[in-house]
Design a protein around this motif. Structure first.
Motif, PDB file in Angstrom:
ATOM      1  N   ASN A 181       0.809  -1.217   0.000  1.00  0.00           N
ATOM      2  CA  ASN A 181       0.000   0.000   0.000  1.00  0.00           C
ATOM      3  C   ASN A 181       0.843   1.268   0.000  1.00  0.00           C
ATOM      4  OD1 ASN A 181      -1.509  -2.290   1.557  1.00  0.00           O
ATOM      5  ND2 ASN A 181      -3.063  -0.993   0.619  1.00  0.00           N
ATOM      6  N   CYS A 182       2.117   1.131  -0.340  1.00  0.00           N
ATOM      7  CA  CYS A 182       2.989   2.314  -0.368  1.00  0.00           C
ATOM      8  C   CYS A 182       3.818   2.330  -1.644  1.00  0.00           C
ATOM      9  CB  CYS A 182       3.915   2.298   0.853  1.00  0.00           C
ATOM     10  SG  CYS A 182       4.902   3.799   1.034  1.00  0.00           S
ATOM     11  N   ILE A 183       3.916   3.501  -2.261  1.00  0.00           N
ATOM     12  CA  ILE A 183       4.826   3.709  -3.382  1.00  0.00           C
ATOM     13  C   ILE A 183       5.923   4.633  -2.860  1.00  0.00           C
ATOM     14  CG2 ILE A 183       5.086   4.582  -5.743  1.00  0.00           C
ATOM     15  CD1 ILE A 183       3.211   2.111  -5.501  1.00  0.00           C
ATOM     16  N   TYR A 184       7.168   4.160  -2.929  1.00  0.00           N
ATOM     17  CA  TYR A 184       8.312   4.869  -2.362  1.00  0.00           C
ATOM     18  C   TYR A 184       9.057   5.555  -3.516  1.00  0.00           C
ATOM     19  CZ  TYR A 184       7.557   1.276   1.297  1.00  0.00           C
ATOM     20  OH  TYR A 184       7.029   0.435   2.252  1.00  0.00           O
ATOM     21  N   SER A 185       9.078   6.886  -3.530  1.00  0.00           N
ATOM     22  CA  SER A 185       9.784   7.538  -4.639  1.00  0.00           C
ATOM     23  C   SER A 185      11.034   8.294  -4.216  1.00  0.00           C
ATOM     24  CB  SER A 185       8.854   8.455  -5.432  1.00  0.00           C
ATOM     25  OG  SER A 185       8.476   9.540  -4.631  1.00  0.00           O
ATOM     26  N   GLY A 186      11.372   8.245  -2.923  1.00  0.00           N
ATOM     27  CA  GLY A 186      12.667   8.765  -2.483  1.00  0.00           C
ATOM     28  C   GLY A 186      13.699   7.654  -2.582  1.00  0.00           C
ATOM     29  N   ALA A 187      14.962   8.012  -2.331  1.00  0.00           N
ATOM     30  CA  ALA A 187      16.039   7.033  -2.499  1.00  0.00           C
ATOM     31  C   ALA A 187      16.018   5.959  -1.425  1.00  0.00           C
ATOM     32  CB  ALA A 187      17.381   7.754  -2.487  1.00  0.00           C
ATOM     33  N   ALA A 188      16.299   4.717  -1.847  1.00  0.00           N
ATOM     34  CA  ALA A 188      16.592   3.610  -0.934  1.00  0.00           C
ATOM     35  C   ALA A 188      18.098   3.652  -0.652  1.00  0.00           C
ATOM     36  CB  ALA A 188      16.189   2.299  -1.600  1.00  0.00           C
ATOM     37  N   PRO A 189      18.563   2.936   0.379  1.00  0.00           N
ATOM     38  CA  PRO A 189      19.987   3.065   0.764  1.00  0.00           C
ATOM     39  C   PRO A 189      20.979   2.767  -0.365  1.00  0.00           C
ATOM     40  CG  PRO A 189      18.797   1.853   2.443  1.00  0.00           C
ATOM     41  CD  PRO A 189      17.823   2.081   1.329  1.00  0.00           C
ATOM     42  N   ASN A 190      20.645   1.862  -1.268  1.00  0.00           N
ATOM     43  CA  ASN A 190      21.599   1.577  -2.353  1.00  0.00           C
ATOM     44  C   ASN A 190      21.678   2.735  -3.347  1.00  0.00           C
ATOM     45  OD1 ASN A 190      18.960   0.867  -3.578  1.00  0.00           O
ATOM     46  ND2 ASN A 190      20.211   0.174  -5.300  1.00  0.00           N
ATOM     47  N   GLN A 191      20.747   3.688  -3.233  1.00  0.00           N
ATOM     48  CA  GLN A 191      20.746   4.822  -4.160  1.00  0.00           C
ATOM     49  C   GLN A 191      21.316   6.095  -3.525  1.00  0.00           C
ATOM     50  OE1 GLN A 191      16.530   4.380  -4.736  1.00  0.00           O
ATOM     51  NE2 GLN A 191      16.771   3.681  -6.854  1.00  0.00           N
ATOM     52  N   ASN A 192      21.766   6.001  -2.257  1.00  0.00           N
ATOM     53  CA  ASN A 192      22.386   7.194  -1.664  1.00  0.00           C
ATOM     54  C   ASN A 192      23.459   6.868  -0.627  1.00  0.00           C
ATOM     55  OD1 ASN A 192      20.642   6.471   0.439  1.00  0.00           O
ATOM     56  ND2 ASN A 192      19.415   8.327   0.320  1.00  0.00           N
ATOM     57  N   SER A 193      23.101   6.203   0.482  1.00  0.00           N
ATOM     58  CA  SER A 193      24.040   6.151   1.607  1.00  0.00           C
ATOM     59  C   SER A 193      25.269   5.304   1.326  1.00  0.00           C
ATOM     60  CB  SER A 193      23.343   5.681   2.877  1.00  0.00           C
ATOM     61  OG  SER A 193      22.685   4.471   2.690  1.00  0.00           O
ATOM     62  N   VAL A 194      25.095   4.201   0.636  1.00  0.00           N
ATOM     63  CA  VAL A 194      26.236   3.326   0.376  1.00  0.00           C
ATOM     64  C   VAL A 194      27.257   4.045  -0.515  1.00  0.00           C
ATOM     65  CG1 VAL A 194      26.920   1.117  -0.619  1.00  0.00           C
ATOM     66  CG2 VAL A 194      24.830   1.263   0.730  1.00  0.00           C
ATOM     67  N   GLY A 195      26.773   4.743  -1.523  1.00  0.00           N
ATOM     68  CA  GLY A 195      27.663   5.486  -2.418  1.00  0.00           C
ATOM     69  C   GLY A 195      28.366   6.637  -1.705  1.00  0.00           C
ATOM     70  N   LEU A 196      27.644   7.277  -0.788  1.00  0.00           N
ATOM     71  CA  LEU A 196      28.236   8.398  -0.044  1.00  0.00           C
ATOM     72  C   LEU A 196      29.404   7.910   0.825  1.00  0.00           C
ATOM     73  CD1 LEU A 196      27.989  11.445   0.723  1.00  0.00           C
ATOM     74  CD2 LEU A 196      26.556  10.704   2.643  1.00  0.00           C
TER      75      LEU A 196
END
Ligand code: ACM
Length: 397
Positions: A118-133
């Motif tokens: 019941n949720c659509i997530y359109s912000g970044a997941a961890p593989n799309q921000n924190s790991v790269g940072l």
């Protein structure tokens, strides 16, 4: 004589805070939803029906989010909600949305390790921000990391991921501290003293809202040098930078799929439309952009489904791309998260981010970090110098 009645509006709920600790960024999310609705209505609405928003201010309080969600379903007869910034508020809203069979569109980066039908997530997941940072900063500044966050679920969980990455790549977390959501001056001073004692190579901040401003200002006042010990963050975006002033923010890093400074026709159009509606100097964050995109994704899904039935919207959502300001995005049918374009930016003297590294393709969301490291980002990332980046090797136990 029978009159032709106007088609009934499609009504949606909007829950972003205009008051409270994260109003600074949530206000931009609410405005982005309003802008997208206005654009859609100006082009004839959806299925020939206008879109109408029922907007409440949940005041950055999970309890208020819960009450207003019940009200949206019970009193307003709404089934679709755009809302939430802090993960604590999403966690307050989602059980109600699930029980009622509704749909929450959540446009904020978060800690991952969650799936709701019941949720659509359109912000970044961890593989799309924190790991790269973590990778980027470790390669450039060193291996001793100091973690500081606000005292609630997202910073704890995000830091767990960052800690795992750092320790499995030969780095060390020298300290991990949490401050109250509405931190006082002495809370921030303690962090500054602690940083001085620990002498890290990098500070990772998962502080959110107004305390972000105090933290970066205190860092500057302490005389620390971002060229030697920068702050890397997922939550320090253009609205926070505008509030703290570029002299406090300059030289620090943020990882996120969208920056206001992106040069593309879609982004120039978006920034112009947003600032024409809300003011020429109004800053735009990745959360603002995600909120804007979600409304367009919803509208296109309804149009393609030919229906506002939740089951039909969900079925239709993964089937198309939206030309977002960050680059084309689409919902992943496996996990309801969104393919996004990871980037790392550094604040310049004008308060805007210079993009230091970006993926050359949209990266599949991996909310449970099934793919190790950030291989699916790194192998596709291009630096400011045009160089491709390689993952760190040499794991230390
Ligand atoms: C957050 O709490 N997801 C920023």
């Amino acid at each position: 004589m029978t009159g032709v009645s106007a088609p009934p509006p499609i009504r949606v709920g909007v829950l972003f805070s205009d008051t409270g600790v994260t109003a600074l960024v949530e206000r931009t999310q609410r405005r982005a939803v309003e802008l997208a609705l206005e654009e859609l209505n100006a082009s004839g609405g959806v299925l020939g029906r206008p879109l109408e928003a029922v907007v409440y201010d949940p005041a950055s309080e999970p309890r208020r989010y819960r009450q207003l969600t019940e009200q949206l379903f019970e009193t307003d007869g709404i089934e679709v909600i755009f809302g939430c910034y802090m993960s604590s508020t999403r966690k307050a809203v989602l059980p109600i949305v699930e029980r009622r069979g509704g749909l929450l569109f959540y446009p904020t980066l978060y800690e991952g390790f969650e799936f709701s039908p019941n949720c659509i997530y359109s912000g970044a997941a961890p593989n799309q921000n924190s790991v790269g940072l973590a990778r980027y900063l470790m390669q450039r500044y060193g291996e001793r990391f100091y973690l500081v966050g606000s005292n609630y679920v997202f910073p704890y969980e995000s830091n767990r991921i960052i800690r795992d990455y750092i320790s499995s790549h030969g780095g060390k977390v020298v300290e991990e501290r949490y401050i109250p959501l509405t931190a006082k001056e002495e809370d921030i001073e303690q962090i500054i003293d602690d940083v001085r004692r620990c002498d890290p190579s990098v500070i990772i901040s998962t502080v959110v809202g107004d305390s972000t401003v105090s933290l970066y200002r205190a860092y500057r006042k302490a005389g620390f040098d971002p060229g030697k010990m920068p702050i890397g963050s997922l939550t320090t975006t253009e609205p926070e930078v505008a509030r703290m002033g570029s002299e406090a923010a300059e030289g620090h890093y943020t990882s996120t799929p969208y920056f206001q400074s992106i040069r593309s026709a879609e982004n120039e159009r978006f920034v112009k439309a947003y600032q024409e509606s809300f003011g020429p100097d109004q800053p735009i964050s990745s959360c603002t952009e995600a909120a804007y995109c979600q409304v367009h994704l919803f509208a296109k899904a309804v149009e393609r489904a030919g229906s506002t039935a939740i089951a039909k919207i969900k079925q239709s959502l993964p089937g198309f791309e939206f030309p977002a300001p960050q680059g084309p995005v689409r919902v992943d049918q496996e996990n309801n998260h969104t393919y996004l374009w990871p980037r790392i930016g550094r604040v310049g003297s004008d308060g805007q981010f210079t993009i230091e590294e970006e993926s050359s393709v949209p990266v599949k969301p991996d909310p449970y970090l099934i793919t190790p490291d950030d291989e699916n980002w790194v192998s596709q990332s291009v630096g400011k110098d045009g160089a491709r980046h390689v993952p760190l090797t040499g794991h230390v136990g």
